[in-house]
Scaffold this motif. Structure first.
Motif, mmCIF file in Angstrom:
data_model
loop_
_atom_site.group_PDB
_atom_site.id
_atom_site.type_symbol
_atom_site.label_atom_id
_atom_site.label_comp_id
_atom_site.label_asym_id
_atom_site.label_seq_id
_atom_site.Cartn_x
_atom_site.Cartn_y
_atom_site.Cartn_z
ATOM 1 N N ASN A 9 11.979 0.310 -6.993
ATOM 2 C CA ASN A 9 10.791 0.292 -7.822
ATOM 3 C C ASN A 9 10.784 -1.054 -8.510
ATOM 4 N N ARG A 10 9.588 -1.600 -8.533
ATOM 5 C CA ARG A 10 9.467 -3.003 -8.913
ATOM 6 C C ARG A 10 9.914 -3.284 -10.329
ATOM 7 N N ARG A 11 9.761 -2.290 -11.219
ATOM 8 C CA ARG A 11 10.153 -2.530 -12.600
ATOM 9 C C ARG A 11 11.640 -2.807 -12.697
ATOM 10 N N ALA A 116 -5.504 -9.111 -0.922
ATOM 11 C CA ALA A 116 -6.459 -9.128 0.190
ATOM 12 C C ALA A 116 -7.642 -8.195 -0.043
ATOM 13 N N SER A 117 -7.545 -7.303 -1.027
ATOM 14 C CA SER A 117 -8.642 -6.387 -1.284
ATOM 15 C C SER A 117 -9.560 -6.856 -2.413
ATOM 16 N N THR A 118 -9.430 -8.122 -2.806
ATOM 17 C CA THR A 118 -10.428 -8.707 -3.698
ATOM 18 C C THR A 118 -10.854 -10.048 -3.089
ATOM 19 N N ASP A 126 -15.042 -0.787 -2.899
ATOM 20 C CA ASP A 126 -13.949 0.073 -3.350
ATOM 21 C C ASP A 126 -14.240 1.507 -2.918
ATOM 22 N N VAL A 127 -13.377 2.033 -2.059
ATOM 23 C CA VAL A 127 -13.588 3.415 -1.592
ATOM 24 C C VAL A 127 -12.890 4.425 -2.505
ATOM 25 N N GLY A 128 -12.386 3.940 -3.645
ATOM 26 C CA GLY A 128 -11.613 4.782 -4.575
ATOM 27 C C GLY A 128 -12.213 6.150 -4.865
ATOM 28 N N THR A 166 6.679 5.217 -0.915
ATOM 29 C CA THR A 166 7.181 5.890 -2.107
ATOM 30 C C THR A 166 6.352 5.690 -3.371
ATOM 31 N N CYS A 167 5.595 4.601 -3.476
ATOM 32 C CA CYS A 167 4.904 4.328 -4.744
ATOM 33 C C CYS A 167 3.754 5.320 -4.920
ATOM 34 N N PRO A 168 3.696 6.022 -6.070
ATOM 35 C CA PRO A 168 2.691 7.079 -6.229
ATOM 36 C C PRO A 168 1.252 6.594 -6.196
ATOM 37 N N GLY A 179 0.657 0.867 8.954
ATOM 38 C CA GLY A 179 1.912 1.498 9.388
ATOM 39 C C GLY A 179 2.312 2.565 8.394
ATOM 40 N N GLY A 180 3.141 2.199 7.416
ATOM 41 C CA GLY A 180 3.564 3.172 6.398
ATOM 42 C C GLY A 180 4.980 3.640 6.635
ATOM 43 N N MET A 181 5.935 2.991 5.943
ATOM 44 C CA MET A 181 7.352 3.331 6.119
ATOM 45 C C MET A 181 7.862 4.082 4.891
ATOM 46 N N GLY A 182 8.788 4.993 5.110
ATOM 47 C CA GLY A 182 9.385 5.721 4.004
ATOM 48 C C GLY A 182 10.521 6.591 4.497
ATOM 49 N N GLY A 227 -5.289 -3.205 7.416
ATOM 50 C CA GLY A 227 -6.587 -2.950 6.785
ATOM 51 C C GLY A 227 -7.460 -4.189 6.785
ATOM 52 N N GLY A 228 -8.774 -3.948 6.606
ATOM 53 C CA GLY A 228 -9.716 -5.043 6.380
ATOM 54 C C GLY A 228 -10.176 -5.790 7.608
ATOM 55 N N ASN A 229 -9.690 -5.409 8.790
ATOM 56 C CA ASN A 229 -9.967 -6.203 9.994
ATOM 57 C C ASN A 229 -11.141 -5.706 10.824
ATOM 58 N N GLY A 345 3.696 -7.296 -11.718
ATOM 59 C CA GLY A 345 3.629 -8.544 -10.964
ATOM 60 C C GLY A 345 4.816 -8.691 -10.018
ATOM 61 N N TRP A 346 4.570 -9.288 -8.883
ATOM 62 C CA TRP A 346 5.652 -9.561 -7.931
ATOM 63 C C TRP A 346 5.157 -10.540 -6.882
ATOM 64 N N LEU A 347 6.104 -11.084 -6.150
ATOM 65 C CA LEU A 347 5.786 -11.868 -4.956
ATOM 66 C C LEU A 347 6.832 -11.480 -3.926
HETATM 67 C C1 LIG Z 1 4.645 -0.780 -5.592
HETATM 68 C C2 LIG Z 1 4.462 -0.788 -4.107
HETATM 69 C C3 LIG Z 1 5.228 0.059 -3.315
HETATM 70 C C4 LIG Z 1 5.071 0.067 -1.931
HETATM 71 N N1 LIG Z 1 5.840 0.903 -1.181
HETATM 72 C C5 LIG Z 1 5.674 0.919 0.155
HETATM 73 C C6 LIG Z 1 6.458 1.795 0.969
HETATM 74 O O1 LIG Z 1 7.299 2.555 0.470
HETATM 75 N N2 LIG Z 1 6.234 1.777 2.320
HETATM 76 C C7 LIG Z 1 5.320 0.962 2.890
HETATM 77 O O2 LIG Z 1 5.161 0.998 4.112
HETATM 78 N N3 LIG Z 1 4.560 0.125 2.147
HETATM 79 C C8 LIG Z 1 4.731 0.085 0.807
HETATM 80 N N4 LIG Z 1 3.980 -0.773 0.052
HETATM 81 C C9 LIG Z 1 3.027 -1.655 0.718
HETATM 82 C C10 LIG Z 1 1.685 -0.951 0.902
HETATM 83 O O3 LIG Z 1 1.770 -0.116 2.041
HETATM 84 C C11 LIG Z 1 0.584 -2.003 1.153
HETATM 85 O O4 LIG Z 1 0.510 -2.853 0.048
HETATM 86 C C12 LIG Z 1 -0.751 -1.328 1.429
HETATM 87 O O5 LIG Z 1 -1.582 -2.242 2.093
HETATM 88 C C13 LIG Z 1 -1.417 -0.874 0.150
HETATM 89 O O6 LIG Z 1 -2.577 -0.148 0.422
HETATM 90 P P1 LIG Z 1 -3.678 0.030 -0.715
HETATM 91 O O7 LIG Z 1 -4.789 0.823 -0.160
HETATM 92 O O8 LIG Z 1 -3.008 0.492 -1.961
HETATM 93 O O9 LIG Z 1 -4.072 -1.481 -0.998
HETATM 94 P P2 LIG Z 1 -5.419 -2.324 -0.908
HETATM 95 O O10 LIG Z 1 -5.075 -3.596 -1.607
HETATM 96 O O11 LIG Z 1 -6.577 -1.585 -1.414
HETATM 97 O O12 LIG Z 1 -5.627 -2.579 0.633
HETATM 98 C C14 LIG Z 1 -4.690 -3.227 1.450
HETATM 99 C C15 LIG Z 1 -5.426 -3.824 2.662
HETATM 100 O O13 LIG Z 1 -6.135 -2.804 3.351
HETATM 101 C C16 LIG Z 1 -7.535 -3.056 3.307
HETATM 102 N N5 LIG Z 1 -8.205 -1.786 3.058
HETATM 103 C C17 LIG Z 1 -8.145 -1.052 1.923
HETATM 104 N N6 LIG Z 1 -8.903 0.035 2.041
HETATM 105 C C18 LIG Z 1 -9.460 -0.006 3.264
HETATM 106 C C19 LIG Z 1 -10.355 0.847 3.950
HETATM 107 N N7 LIG Z 1 -10.834 1.952 3.384
HETATM 108 N N8 LIG Z 1 -10.731 0.503 5.209
HETATM 109 C C20 LIG Z 1 -10.264 -0.625 5.776
HETATM 110 N N9 LIG Z 1 -9.423 -1.469 5.167
HETATM 111 C C21 LIG Z 1 -9.014 -1.158 3.916
HETATM 112 C C22 LIG Z 1 -7.744 -4.067 2.200
HETATM 113 O O14 LIG Z 1 -8.893 -4.859 2.407
HETATM 114 C C23 LIG Z 1 -6.462 -4.855 2.274
HETATM 115 O O15 LIG Z 1 -6.544 -5.808 3.304
HETATM 116 C C24 LIG Z 1 4.134 -0.800 -1.327
HETATM 117 C C25 LIG Z 1 3.351 -1.643 -2.119
HETATM 118 C C26 LIG Z 1 3.532 -1.652 -3.496
HETATM 119 C C27 LIG Z 1 2.721 -2.595 -4.326
#
Ligand SMILES: Cc1cc2nc3c(=O)[nH]c(=O)nc-3n(C[C@H](O)[C@H](O)[C@H](O)COP(=O)(O)OP(=O)(O)OC[C@H]3O[C@@H](n4cnc5c(N)ncnc54)[C@H](O)[C@@H]3O)c2cc1C
Length: 487
Positions: A9-11, A116-118, A126-128, A166-168, A179-182, A227-229, A345-347
């Motif tokens: 966790n980033r903190r 990349a989402s701004t 925003d699809v929130g 893992t991040c809520p 992808g999505g790893m965990g 995403g975004g492509n 914040g992070w890089l």
């Molecule tokens: C604290 C933290 C913990 C993380 N933990 C993990 C982890 O455990 N495993 C892992 O695999 N990854 C992890 N990540 C990385 C995470 O999977 C990516 O940052 C992911 O892209 C975030 O998705 P988002 O929708 O929250 O972000 P956004 O910033 O909203 O979107 C990410 C990208 O997807 C695009 N996008 C968003 N919504 C859509 C949509 N509806 N249709 C098409 N494109 C869209 C955006 O334009 C952008 O390019 C973590 C990131 C953070 C910051």
């Protein structure tokens, strides 16, 4: 320090490096508009057409409307933000951006590593608000705006779960598209591997279903192609898994065992059963030393054998050991450090490991973290295993390009919310040193850990050519074109 705090966790990483600085300058990287907004788009007409809301610079709510998880990107100013209240809103936003030559970027959970989402001067969609959840017959329908904690809490009511990160507060959209790893990756595959179908609005404003039987090429591309492509996804349907009890272990070793731990972890990633998963953290401390720990999970429900196997591969018992059993939701909150996560914040950057690193490369990896720690730069190398089910293509195949890889190294540097240029440069220096250290074994980068300065093709491996062809078919004018898109 509580147990949940010292997980990935980033903190934690931020605190470990002792680099929380107050009053740092706001700096933005990477998020720039490719086209300037054209003269006088009819924003009022767009506003009238929306069920949701439109935010424009100067209006109440605008500043909050374009915030991402990383405050570093707060100063990026979109020309407009559409908070989509319906699929039709998404369509209207795309058509409006097209007509007015605005760069259009979707936003899900807002956790993009590079913002990349701004987009400055462009249109954020925003699809929130589209975050509905429906469960039936072992499958879940998820609105693209849903966050991971909400998905897990909902599924728990049906004793079901999903392989996710893992991040809520991470969004299902960005996670699943890249992808999505965990913890479940080796037992059940990536989040994207569980996607049965998606609803997506493409550049022509058409609402399409992507599934094995409809637009199968798009279905392939949207599972791991990032995403975004290719369009804005409005919902996902995924195959769930049982929410059984999970065995956990947490082991630490002294710095003197660091190389043996990396070597043993690599063997574990190769040889352990697919029910075992182990996440290795090598973190620089404020004294310049290395702190080493592994958080492991067994989806069998007991982690005793998995912990012992890892220790035998390392050739040393953990200095501290804890073994526990957790329910689905206990695991979700433990790994996520709670039910929500504050902005931070992070890089960071990544390298996908094509195979086990040799001794010299392991020393280089450890040296990169140590050098950063000595320079008082917050630095961690976080190693996630692949293999098991993640090595197999899901039905219909997918654009995720790293099936034969051993794992992923994340080079992570915690930063203040608004870092100075010097702090950003130091963090980037650590990430670059990490890349150099493991270059011999790096196959590319993980698309969900996007970073500035890395070549876009390096995220897509052997999938890039087909992705370009699919892009040409569904987005021939390259409407979805932004700094981090592949075309
Ligand atoms: C604290 C933290 C913990 C993380 N933990 C993990 C982890 O455990 N495993 C892992 O695999 N990854 C992890 N990540 C990385 C995470 O999977 C990516 O940052 C992911 O892209 C975030 O998705 P988002 O929708 O929250 O972000 P956004 O910033 O909203 O979107 C990410 C990208 O997807 C695009 N996008 C968003 N919504 C859509 C949509 N509806 N249709 C098409 N494109 C869209 C955006 O334009 C952008 O390019 C973590 C990131 C953070 C910051």
């Amino acid at each position: 320090m509580s147990r949940s705090e010292d997980l990935w966790n980033r903190r934690t990483v931020l605190k470990a490096g002792g680099l929380l600085a107050a009053g740092a300058l706001a700096t933005t990287a990477g998020a720039e508009a490719v086209h300037a907004a054209t003269a006088a788009p009819d924003w009022a007409a767009l506003d009238r057409a929306l069920k949701g809301a439109l935010f424009r610079p100067g209006q109440t709510g605008y500043a909050a409307s374009h915030q991402l998880f990383n405050p570093r990107f707060d100063s990026v100013q979109p020309a407009g933000v559409v908070r989509a209240g319906s699929v039709e809103d998404v369509r209207q936003a795309i058509l409006f951006a097209k007509k007015n030559k605005l760069v259009c970027v979707p936003k899900g959970g807002g956790h993009s590593y590079v913002g990349a989402s701004t987009i400055a001067n462009g249109l954020m969609v925003d699809v929130g608000p589209l975050r509905g959840l429906t469960y039936a017959s072992n499958a879940i329908q998820i609105g693209a705006g849903a966050r991971l904690y909400d998905v897990h809490a909902y599924l728990d009511k049906f004793a079901r779960s999903l392989p996710t990160g893992t991040c809520p507060t991470v969004g299902i959209a960005g996670l699943a598209l890249g992808g999505g790893m965990g913890i479940h990756t080796r037992t059940y595959g990536l989040t994207s591997d569980r996607v049965l179908s998606l609803q997506v609005v493409t550049a022509d404003g058409v609402v399409r279903t992507a599934s094995p039987t409809q637009n199968a090429d798009l279905y392939w591309a949207l599972r791991g192609g990032g995403g975004g492509n290719l369009g804005i996804v409005t919902s996902f349907r995924l195959a769930t898994i049982g929410a059984g009890k999970l065995g956990f272990f947490r082991l630490t070793w002294p710095e003197s065992k660091a190389a043996a731990v990396v070597k043993g972890w690599q063997r574990f990633a190769r040889e352990a059963p697919s029910t075992s998963w182990a996440n290795l953290h090598i973190t620089g401390t404020s004294t310049g030393a290395l702190s080493i720990h592994v958080v492991g999970v067994s989806t069998t429900g007991s982690a005793t054998a998995a912990a012992a196997q890892l220790e035998s591969f390392i050739g040393a018992r953990g200095t501290t050991r804890s073994i526990s059993v957790k329910t689905h939701m206990q695991a979700v909150t433990y790994l996520g450090g709670g039910t929500t996560s504050p902005r931070q914040g992070w890089l960071a950057g990544s390298d996908v490991l094509r195979g086990p690193m040799d001794a010299a490369t392991i020393n280089g990896l450890l040296g990169a973290v140590k050098a950063a720690a000595r320079a008082k730069v917050a630095a961690s190398a976080i190693l996630d295993p692949l293999g098991g089910q993640a090595a197999k293509q899901p039905p219909g195949g997918s654009a995720w390009p790293w099936r034969s890889a051993l794992g992923v190294i994340q080079w992570y540097s915690g930063l203040p919310a608004h870092p100075t240029t010097a702090q950003l440069r130091a963090a980037q220096g650590f990430v670059t040193n990490g890349h150099h250290a493991v270059t011999k074994f790096s196959a590319g980068g993980y698309i969900n850990y996007l970073e500035a300065g890395r070549s876009n093709p390096s995220y897509y491996g052997g999938s890039l050519t087909r992705l370009h062809a699919i892009k040409q078919k569904y987005d021939p004018t390259n409407f979805f074109h932004a700094p981090y898109t592949f075309a």
